[in-house]
Design an enzyme around this catalytic site. Structure first.
Site, PDB file in Angstrom:
ATOM      1  N   TYR A   1       0.834  -1.202   0.000  1.00 43.18           N
ATOM      2  CA  TYR A   1       0.000   0.000   0.000  1.00 43.18           C
ATOM      3  C   TYR A   1       0.869   1.254   0.000  1.00 43.18           C
ATOM      4  O   TYR A   1       0.612   2.224  -0.744  1.00 43.18           O
ATOM      5  CB  TYR A   1      -0.931  -0.011   1.230  1.00 43.18           C
ATOM      6  CG  TYR A   1      -1.686   1.281   1.423  1.00 43.18           C
ATOM      7  CD1 TYR A   1      -2.768   1.613   0.607  1.00 43.18           C
ATOM      8  CD2 TYR A   1      -1.316   2.183   2.421  1.00 43.18           C
ATOM      9  CE1 TYR A   1      -3.449   2.809   0.770  1.00 43.18           C
ATOM     10  CE2 TYR A   1      -1.996   3.373   2.600  1.00 43.18           C
ATOM     11  CZ  TYR A   1      -3.052   3.689   1.774  1.00 43.18           C
ATOM     12  OH  TYR A   1      -3.723   4.875   1.936  1.00 43.18           O
ATOM     13  N   MET A   2       1.923   1.229   0.819  1.00 44.38           N
ATOM     14  CA  MET A   2       2.813   2.387   0.888  1.00 44.38           C
ATOM     15  C   MET A   2       3.487   2.631  -0.464  1.00 44.38           C
ATOM     16  O   MET A   2       3.702   3.784  -0.856  1.00 44.38           O
ATOM     17  CB  MET A   2       3.866   2.178   1.985  1.00 44.38           C
ATOM     18  CG  MET A   2       3.281   2.093   3.380  1.00 44.38           C
ATOM     19  SD  MET A   2       2.327   3.565   3.869  1.00 44.38           S
ATOM     20  CE  MET A   2       3.654   4.634   4.407  1.00 44.38           C
TER      21      MET A   2
END
Lengths: 213, 213
Positions: free
Chosen positions: B128-129
């Site tokens: 996600y990052m």
């Protein structure tokens, strides 16, 4: 020319390694993740370094030290989840680009996928195409002398040495060996710098096809 | 100021809508995916447009027409797979950026995540990052007057109006209401253009905190 091949143990990567050492007299360096892969390449008389796309930019920059070019032909593969697509195909590529800038290796050849630049043609595996799309964009926004090769559907049959290359092509297939041969020619053809092109089987020699991109 | 809020039905987006219309006298426009969400906002006397981040850049540009700014606070959410992270958090953001360029809406405020800029701090939810990291990079590489707000762990408790904002902060939490209030102040503070900052609960007013970024 000393060339770091990221994804050297992959199906295209292995052929890039062979062609660079056998045909053009370059010095390919295999970047591999596993100790036994390192030994394999070294046993075959080739240079190899141990590094991973999940490592740091610094590790990757160290692996590139002394190289004149980088070929990125790594991929998380079809059997892993989209978490790996994000971490390898997207962020691994992004880290390799940063590392090349850091290590002052200006020449960077990216193996992308046909139509990665054109969302309207992402009929299948859209999330994968998104990862490739942004990896390519990061490269275009970098300071590197890039070439982006976007091959069509990859085949394992022997290459025929005849291709079609252009900014936008109809989807078609191409033997992996012809992709590898194109990468090798691209490395030796500075006219391909700052160019991105789709690549499929065609009727021109690779040299002729590259003149038209 | 007319502001398109992408992700207007989300927890931060709703509060941005309310604050813009109630507090600052701006005209927020909710971009929503579902017909009933469109009706909801309109019933509350707000402007709304029907468009999706899975649509085309052209559709998004059309939704932005006549706006002075875009706030991107959409996300695929924690309950979907990483395919959606690639398609919404990464490519949806990329499309919104392209659309803003196309529609000549120069001001763009991105809601990112704390430490998205700094890989070494991606202890959890790395994929996600990565998506947020490259969405932010695309915005920085765009022609837009951007601000990137990277809030810490989001809480649903009422805002206290006191924050800490800087290029790099220790991980901490922040009420969603304070994130929304910061976005609204950012839109009215041109000193924040071309700035990116971590945002957590702190001891300064939002206005004071934004002076220090």
């Amino acid at each position: 020319m000393k060339v770091l091949v990221i994804g050297a143990n992959g199906q295209i990567g292995k052929q890039v390694m062979d062609k660079l050492s056998e045909t053009t007299g370059d010095i390919p360096v295999a970047m591999v993740r596993k100790e036994e892969q390192l030994t394999d390449f070294k046993n075959r008389g080739m240079e190899a370094v141990h590094a991973s796309l999940t490592g740091t930019v610094e590790d990757l920059a160290k692996a590139m030290q002394g190289c004149d070019a980088v070929v990125f032909t790594a991929g998380s593969g079809g059997h892993t989840g989209y978490d790996q697509t994000l971490l390898i195909d997207l962020d691994g590529a992004g880290k390799a680009i940063e590392a090349a800038e850091k290590a002052d290796v200006s020449r960077f050849v990216m193996v992308s996928a046909i139509h990665a630049n054109d969302r309207e043609k992402w009929s299948a595996i859209e999330p994968y195409m998104a990862a490739k799309h942004y990896a390519d964009k990061m490269l275009m926004n970098s300071s590197l002398d890039y070439t982006i090769v976007r091959p069509g559907g990859l085949l394992n049959e022997p290459g025929i040495g005849k291709v079609k290359a252009a900014a936008s092509l109809e989807r078609n297939t191409i033997p992996r060996e012809d992709v590898a041969a194109t990468i090798v020619e691209v490395l030796h053809n500075d006219q391909t710098i700052y160019k991105s092109f789709d690549l499929v089987t065609g009727e021109e020699t690779i040299g002729e096809a590259l003149k038209g991109i």
